[in-house]
Design a protein around this motif. Structure first.
Motif, PDB file in Angstrom:
ATOM      1  N   LYS A  53       0.848  -1.188   0.000  1.00 43.24           N
ATOM      2  CA  LYS A  53       0.000   0.000   0.000  1.00 43.24           C
ATOM      3  C   LYS A  53       0.882   1.236   0.000  1.00 43.24           C
ATOM      4  N   VAL A  54       0.618   2.145  -0.918  1.00 40.39           N
ATOM      5  CA  VAL A  54       1.367   3.401  -0.995  1.00 40.39           C
ATOM      6  C   VAL A  54       0.421   4.540  -0.638  1.00 40.39           C
ATOM      7  N   ASP A  55       0.791   5.303   0.379  1.00 41.13           N
ATOM      8  CA  ASP A  55       0.055   6.505   0.749  1.00 41.13           C
ATOM      9  C   ASP A  55       0.911   7.692   0.363  1.00 41.13           C
ATOM     10  N   VAL A  56       0.394   8.522  -0.528  1.00 45.05           N
ATOM     11  CA  VAL A  56       1.118   9.707  -0.961  1.00 45.05           C
ATOM     12  C   VAL A  56       0.542  10.903  -0.224  1.00 45.05           C
ATOM     13  N   GLU A  57       1.410  11.598   0.505  1.00 42.70           N
ATOM     14  CA  GLU A  57       0.990  12.794   1.224  1.00 42.70           C
ATOM     15  C   GLU A  57       1.727  13.995   0.662  1.00 42.70           C
ATOM     16  N   GLY A  58       1.021  15.077   0.438  1.00 41.33           N
ATOM     17  CA  GLY A  58       1.642  16.305  -0.038  1.00 41.33           C
ATOM     18  C   GLY A  58       1.796  16.397  -1.538  1.00 41.33           C
ATOM     19  N   ALA A  59       1.207  15.464  -2.280  1.00 42.60           N
ATOM     20  CA  ALA A  59       1.334  15.476  -3.747  1.00 42.60           C
ATOM     21  C   ALA A  59       0.749  16.746  -4.359  1.00 42.60           C
ATOM     22  N   GLU A  60      -0.179  17.369  -3.666  1.00 39.72           N
ATOM     23  CA  GLU A  60      -0.783  18.596  -4.203  1.00 39.72           C
ATOM     24  C   GLU A  60       0.224  19.738  -4.277  1.00 39.72           C
ATOM     25  N   HIS A  61       1.350  19.603  -3.599  1.00 34.06           N
ATOM     26  CA  HIS A  61       2.385  20.644  -3.619  1.00 34.06           C
ATOM     27  C   HIS A  61       3.398  20.442  -4.745  1.00 34.06           C
ATOM     28  N   ILE A  62       3.300  19.310  -5.435  1.00 35.71           N
ATOM     29  CA  ILE A  62       4.238  19.006  -6.520  1.00 35.71           C
ATOM     30  C   ILE A  62       3.564  19.321  -7.848  1.00 35.71           C
ATOM     31  N   GLU A  63       4.176  20.189  -8.624  1.00 33.00           N
ATOM     32  CA  GLU A  63       3.659  20.513  -9.950  1.00 33.00           C
ATOM     33  C   GLU A  63       4.340  19.599 -10.954  1.00 33.00           C
ATOM     34  N   SER A  64       3.549  18.871 -11.725  1.00 31.92           N
ATOM     35  CA  SER A  64       4.102  17.845 -12.611  1.00 31.92           C
ATOM     36  C   SER A  64       4.998  18.414 -13.711  1.00 31.92           C
ATOM     37  N   GLU A  65       4.836  19.668 -14.054  1.00 32.87           N
ATOM     38  CA  GLU A  65       5.664  20.262 -15.109  1.00 32.87           C
ATOM     39  C   GLU A  65       6.933  20.934 -14.587  1.00 32.87           C
ATOM     40  N   ASN A  66       7.053  21.090 -13.275  1.00 35.34           N
ATOM     41  CA  ASN A  66       8.286  21.636 -12.688  1.00 35.34           C
ATOM     42  C   ASN A  66       9.271  20.513 -12.448  1.00 35.34           C
ATOM     43  N   TYR A  67      10.474  20.872 -12.099  1.00 36.73           N
ATOM     44  CA  TYR A  67      11.464  19.846 -11.777  1.00 36.73           C
ATOM     45  C   TYR A  67      12.024  20.083 -10.398  1.00 36.73           C
ATOM     46  N   TYR A  68      12.369  18.963  -9.759  1.00 35.53           N
ATOM     47  CA  TYR A  68      12.742  18.982  -8.360  1.00 35.53           C
ATOM     48  C   TYR A  68      13.919  18.047  -8.124  1.00 35.53           C
ATOM     49  N   LEU A  69      14.502  18.174  -6.949  1.00 38.22           N
ATOM     50  CA  LEU A  69      15.463  17.201  -6.450  1.00 38.22           C
ATOM     51  C   LEU A  69      14.754  16.460  -5.327  1.00 38.22           C
ATOM     52  N   PHE A  70      14.485  15.188  -5.547  1.00 43.52           N
ATOM     53  CA  PHE A  70      13.852  14.361  -4.529  1.00 43.52           C
ATOM     54  C   PHE A  70      14.948  13.591  -3.798  1.00 43.52           C
ATOM     55  N   VAL A  71      14.930  13.666  -2.494  1.00 44.68           N
ATOM     56  CA  VAL A  71      15.916  12.994  -1.651  1.00 44.68           C
ATOM     57  C   VAL A  71      15.154  12.078  -0.703  1.00 44.68           C
ATOM     58  N   ALA A  72      15.558  10.807  -0.656  1.00 52.05           N
ATOM     59  CA  ALA A  72      14.838   9.850   0.181  1.00 52.05           C
ATOM     60  C   ALA A  72      15.811   8.853   0.794  1.00 52.05           C
ATOM     61  N   ASN A  73      15.352   8.216   1.870  1.00 55.22           N
ATOM     62  CA  ASN A  73      16.147   7.114   2.398  1.00 55.22           C
ATOM     63  C   ASN A  73      15.870   5.893   1.516  1.00 55.22           C
ATOM     64  N   HIS A  74      16.562   4.822   1.775  1.00 49.73           N
ATOM     65  CA  HIS A  74      16.398   3.632   0.935  1.00 49.73           C
ATOM     66  C   HIS A  74      16.098   2.469   1.871  1.00 49.73           C
ATOM     67  N   MET A  75      14.838   2.362   2.264  1.00 51.12           N
ATOM     68  CA  MET A  75      14.456   1.399   3.291  1.00 51.12           C
ATOM     69  C   MET A  75      14.085   0.019   2.747  1.00 51.12           C
ATOM     70  N   SER A  76      13.637  -0.064   1.499  1.00 49.79           N
ATOM     71  CA  SER A  76      13.194  -1.363   1.008  1.00 49.79           C
ATOM     72  C   SER A  76      13.303  -1.448  -0.506  1.00 49.79           C
TER      73      SER A  76
END
Length: 152
Positions: A53-76
């Protein structure tokens, strides 16, 4: 037990199909969204068929046409498909260079422009990060990095 075997067989067939799709479309029609679409389909169904199950929180703040640097841990094992499948942006990952040699997966990643980093060579790693910055600014891709470097 039977369900686990079925899931693994599905993963293999599903991955071979979509990785081949990404390679072919990436070579024949590069710089389009078609290979990204194939990568996203692979990721979503990989996660969903595994009953994660994937719960996405805060997706409304991401604009699909902009570009970002996503930084995450690597748990699984599911961090990468979850990111590729459920973040709405065109993402290129910074991955360890050893993945580039992986049949199908490495080829698919190379064809569509994922970035491979040499974790043993600091100078090459810095050049790779500069290359990532260039992709973000010139091609409008978002970059995903897992600074831990491996699953913990």
């Amino acid at each position: 037990m039977f369900i686990n075997i079925f899931v693994v067989i599905f993963w293999v067939i599903h991955s071979v199909f979509w990785e081949t799709f990404v390679i072919i479309t990436g070579l024949l029609i590069p710089f389009t969204r078609v290979p990204d679409w194939g990568m996203r389909i692979w990721a979503k169904y990989f996660v969903r068929f595994s009953r994660v199950k994937v719960d996405v929180e805060g997706a409304e703040h991401i604009e699909s046409e902009n570009y970002y640097l996503f930084v995450a841990n690597h748990m699984s094992l599911f961090d990468i498909p979850s990111s590729l499948g459920f973040i709405p942006n065109r993402i290129r990952m910074i991955s360890k260079k050893e993945l580039a040699r992986s049949p199908l997966l490495g080829w698919a990643m190379s064809v569509i422009g994922h970035i491979f980093i040499d974790r043993q060579n600091r100078e090459k790693a810095v050049k790779t990060l500069d290359k990532a910055l260039e992709k973000v600014t010139k091609k409008s891709y978002s970059i995903m990095i897992f600074p831990e470097g491996t699953r913990s």
